[in-house]
Design an enzyme around this catalytic site. Structure first.
Site, PDB file in Angstrom:
ATOM      1  N   CYS A  56       0.818  -1.220   0.000  1.00 58.65           N
ATOM      2  CA  CYS A  56       0.000   0.000   0.000  1.00 58.65           C
ATOM      3  C   CYS A  56       0.849   1.266   0.000  1.00 58.65           C
ATOM      4  CB  CYS A  56      -0.899   0.047   1.239  1.00 58.65           C
ATOM      5  SG  CYS A  56      -1.401  -1.530   1.915  1.00 58.65           S
ATOM      6  N   ASP A  88      -3.432  -2.985   7.611  1.00 59.85           N
ATOM      7  CA  ASP A  88      -4.393  -3.939   8.165  1.00 59.85           C
ATOM      8  C   ASP A  88      -4.217  -5.359   7.654  1.00 59.85           C
ATOM      9  OD1 ASP A  88      -5.302  -1.711   9.396  1.00 59.85           O
ATOM     10  OD2 ASP A  88      -7.302  -1.732   8.536  1.00 59.85           O
ATOM     11  N   CYS A 129      -2.767   3.211   2.747  1.00 61.28           N
ATOM     12  CA  CYS A 129      -3.467   2.141   3.458  1.00 61.28           C
ATOM     13  C   CYS A 129      -4.607   2.704   4.297  1.00 61.28           C
ATOM     14  CB  CYS A 129      -2.490   1.349   4.324  1.00 61.28           C
ATOM     15  SG  CYS A 129      -3.158  -0.234   4.869  1.00 61.28           S
ATOM     16  N   ASP A 130      -5.495   1.807   4.713  1.00 64.19           N
ATOM     17  CA  ASP A 130      -6.811   2.156   5.241  1.00 64.19           C
ATOM     18  C   ASP A 130      -6.857   3.366   6.174  1.00 64.19           C
ATOM     19  OD1 ASP A 130      -7.285  -0.138   3.891  1.00 64.19           O
ATOM     20  OD2 ASP A 130      -8.153  -1.248   5.552  1.00 64.19           O
ATOM     21  N   LYS A 131      -6.171   3.301   7.324  1.00 68.10           N
ATOM     22  CA  LYS A 131      -6.301   4.373   8.314  1.00 68.10           C
ATOM     23  C   LYS A 131      -5.479   5.595   7.954  1.00 68.10           C
ATOM     24  CE  LYS A 131      -8.723   1.337  10.236  1.00 68.10           C
ATOM     25  NZ  LYS A 131      -8.411   0.360   9.183  1.00 68.10           N
ATOM     26  N   CYS A 201      -5.234  -2.480  -1.361  1.00 72.62           N
ATOM     27  CA  CYS A 201      -6.139  -3.564  -1.765  1.00 72.62           C
ATOM     28  C   CYS A 201      -7.132  -3.080  -2.825  1.00 72.62           C
ATOM     29  CB  CYS A 201      -6.889  -4.097  -0.552  1.00 72.62           C
ATOM     30  SG  CYS A 201      -5.808  -4.838   0.692  1.00 72.62           S
ATOM     31  N   GLU A 451     -10.469  -5.107  13.447  1.00 69.17           N
ATOM     32  CA  GLU A 451     -11.232  -5.673  12.342  1.00 69.17           C
ATOM     33  C   GLU A 451     -11.210  -7.197  12.432  1.00 69.17           C
ATOM     34  OE1 GLU A 451     -10.485  -2.242   8.964  1.00 69.17           O
ATOM     35  OE2 GLU A 451      -9.625  -4.220   8.683  1.00 69.17           O
ATOM     36  N   SER A 477     -13.378  -5.403   8.277  1.00 73.87           N
ATOM     37  CA  SER A 477     -12.631  -4.886   7.143  1.00 73.87           C
ATOM     38  C   SER A 477     -13.604  -4.444   6.066  1.00 73.87           C
ATOM     39  CB  SER A 477     -11.719  -5.989   6.598  1.00 73.87           C
ATOM     40  OG  SER A 477     -11.227  -5.646   5.333  1.00 73.87           O
TER      41      SER A 477
END
Length: 574
Positions: A56, A88, A129-131, A201, A451, A477
């Protein structure tokens, strides 16, 4: 071409660059090779979450160099710095996931401290990435200096047995393998091909959801979030982002001028329309809080419930981010929603134009089935909805994109940690009709609100995804699918109703009516409440402990500080 002379009298960097008293400060900049004219220009922080933790983030350093080129070309002085990420996909399924949501706060805090400490005048933030996406945008709103956000780009899809695959297929393959339905060789082959490049992702999981939010909310250049991470086109967008932030400095156009309540509503519409991550129900309220706007999970899910689902994306659908890019990118989705009357077109954006003006020349392509027009949606209800009832008085959230049934009646099977639940799933110690309850995983109780993709992926891999439900005060997730309800509040750690459940309790979940209830008399629940005792935790020092002391409830974004409403000064005005 003559160099533009900037008036720094109202820019934060005057505190470190202007006047005889700042000679010691300027000496540091000379030490780093800056010339006098560069010191006299606005300082632009170029913040990335680059690291070698996961694909990521691995391309962000390259993209940052292009951002700096754009800033330089537009008469600014870029100052690059990095912050952390917790990825994650690697933190998933073990104690490391407790760090994930905490990292969002750490990212916002560390960017704030770097900009404050060095008096930067503007900010370009890159995240993958996510956060890291909401964390970076939260920092922009908190600081309120002219800012542009840029997504690092998604991963390319992998290929396995003549079909596109993502990392979710690997998580679900773990369940198939445990059930004896996948060989060691196939599992190994899949893990080797599922993630073939740099990037986040590829499905409509949390990273791509928040990337779409960045364009919809107006903090990113239109079209900048679409190209996959390996594409050289990302470098062009990075240069343009650097130039754009300098135009914002000239106009003094700031993030809080852009992120209004109407812009937040636009963001929630995009999440619902694309079957996005339930984590948006956490991140949008947190971003709003930084701007001093009360925008709760209730507001998010109410908007998503009335929003048609128009993008056929994984995990509920069949396409990935690359497919969206091929048909024209996020502007195509926004154009469909705007033409359908679902967006506030008059919202300001980082281009200096409104959302509607940005989309004026976009033509919706009719020769594709990735994105549908609002007049012909996949379903009339958005891909994410909220639930309330005696089991979740503060609310809960569920992704319904791809679900075949929206009502589930079953009996509770309770676990007090994700590890206990995952072990039971691996051992097939559950049955059709169970409502698997994973509690004490909320913001305070986890601590960190983990998650649960390892558990839900294993359930789907065992072929039980439609036959059980799962509820938690933790999170799921963005890649999770199935009847999986997260963010149940109040959480177990503060004595919420989820803490009172016992094995065999009858539970009814109805995503059509938006309800989640345990079928027990109030007198029985009151008796259990009186007997309930708080649980201890092994996290009694360090960053995760600190998070647990400060964090608020999930429906308000699980933030750790007062936000814009508590301010007596704004950094941008120092």
């Amino acid at each position: 071409m003559p160099q533009k002379r900037w008036d720094k009298s109202k820019l934060p960097s005057r505190h470190v660059t202007v006047g005889p008293g700042r000679a010691p400060h300027r000496s540091y900049y000379y030490a780093m090779g800056l010339a006098e004219d560069e010191i006299a220009q606005p300082f632009v922080g170029v913040a990335t979450c680059w690291n070698e933790a996961a694909p990521c983030n691995i391309a962000l350093s390259r993209q940052a160099q292009s951002v700096k080129k754009g800033v330089n070309e537009a008469g600014g002085t870029p100052r690059e710095f990095t912050t952390i990420t917790v990825t994650d996909g690697i933190a998933m399924g073990h104690q490391g996931m407790k760090s994930s949501l905490v990292s969002r706060e750490c990212i916002a805090d560390s960017v704030e401290l770097t900009v404050r400490g060095h008096c930067y005048d503007a900010l370009v933030g890159l995240a993958g990435c996510d956060k890291s996406l909401p964390g970076m945008m939260m920092a922009m709103l908190r600081l309120n200096v002219p800012s542009v956000f840029m997504y690092g780009g998604s991963i390319l899809p992998g290929r396995f047995k003549d079909r596109d695959v993502t990392v979710v297929d690997v998580f679900e393959a773990v369940g198939q393998h445990a059930a004896g339905n996948m060989s060691d060789a196939d599992l190994h082959e899949l893990e080797c091909v599922a993630c073939p490049s740099a990037g986040a992702c590829g499905g409509q999981f949390t990273a791509n959801t928040m990337a779409m939010v960045s364009e919809a909310i107006g903090l990113a250049l239109p079209g900048s979030a679409g190209a996959p991470a390996p594409y050289e086109d990302r470098d062009r967008w990075a240069v343009e982002s650097g130039r754009a932030v300098m135009a914002l400095v000239e106009r003094n156009l700031r993030p809080r001028d852009i992120v209004t309540r109407a812009a937040l509503e636009n963001a929630a519409v995009v999440v619902g329309a694309t079957g996005g991550s339930t984590n948006a129900g956490l991140h949008l309220p947190a971003m709003a809080a930084e701007a001093g706007i009360r925008f709760t999970m209730d507001d998010v899910v109410a908007i998503m419930r009335r929003t048609p689902y128009i993008a056929d994306l994984k995990p509920g659908g069949k396409y990935v981010a690359l497919d969206v890019h091929k048909v024209g990118g996020i502007p195509v989705i926004l154009k469909a929603l705007l033409d359908g009357g679902l967006l506030h077109g008059d919202c300001q954006t980082v281009t200096g134009r409104t959302l509607a003006e940005n989309l004026k020349e976009v033509v919706f392509p009719t020769d594709q089935d990735v994105v549908y027009p609002v007049s012909r949606p996949i379903s009339r209800t958005g891909g994410v909805v909220g639930l309330k009832g005696n089991l979740a008085p503060e609310g809960a959230i569920v992704k319904i994109a791809g679900l075949h049934k929206l009502r589930f009646e079953g009996t509770a099977l309770c676990f007090d940690s994700e590890e206990e639940a995952f072990e039971a799933v691996q051992n097939r110690a559950y049955k059709a009709g169970d409502v698997i309850v994973i509690r004490y995983e909320g913001p305070k109780g986890g601590p960190g609100m983990r998650e649960m993709l390892s558990t839900t992926g294993a359930i789907y891999g065992q072929g039980m995804g439609e036959q059980v439900a799962l509820i938690t005060d933790g999170r799921f997730s963005g890649a999770t699918r199935g009847f999986c309800i997260g963010h149940v509040g109040p959480e177990a750690a503060v004595g919420g109703p989820i803490a009172l459940l016992r094995n065999g309790d009858p539970i009814v979940i109805d995503a059509e009516t938006g309800t989640i209830d345990v079928q027990l008399p109030e007198a029985e629940l009151a008796q259990r409440r009186a007997a309930w005792q708080p649980r201890g935790t092994d996290y009694n020092s360090g960053a995760i402990w600190k998070f647990a002391q400060l964090v608020g409830p999930a429906y308000l974004g699980a933030t750790t500080q007062g936000g814009g409403t508590a301010e007596t000064h704004c950094y941008a005005d120092i």
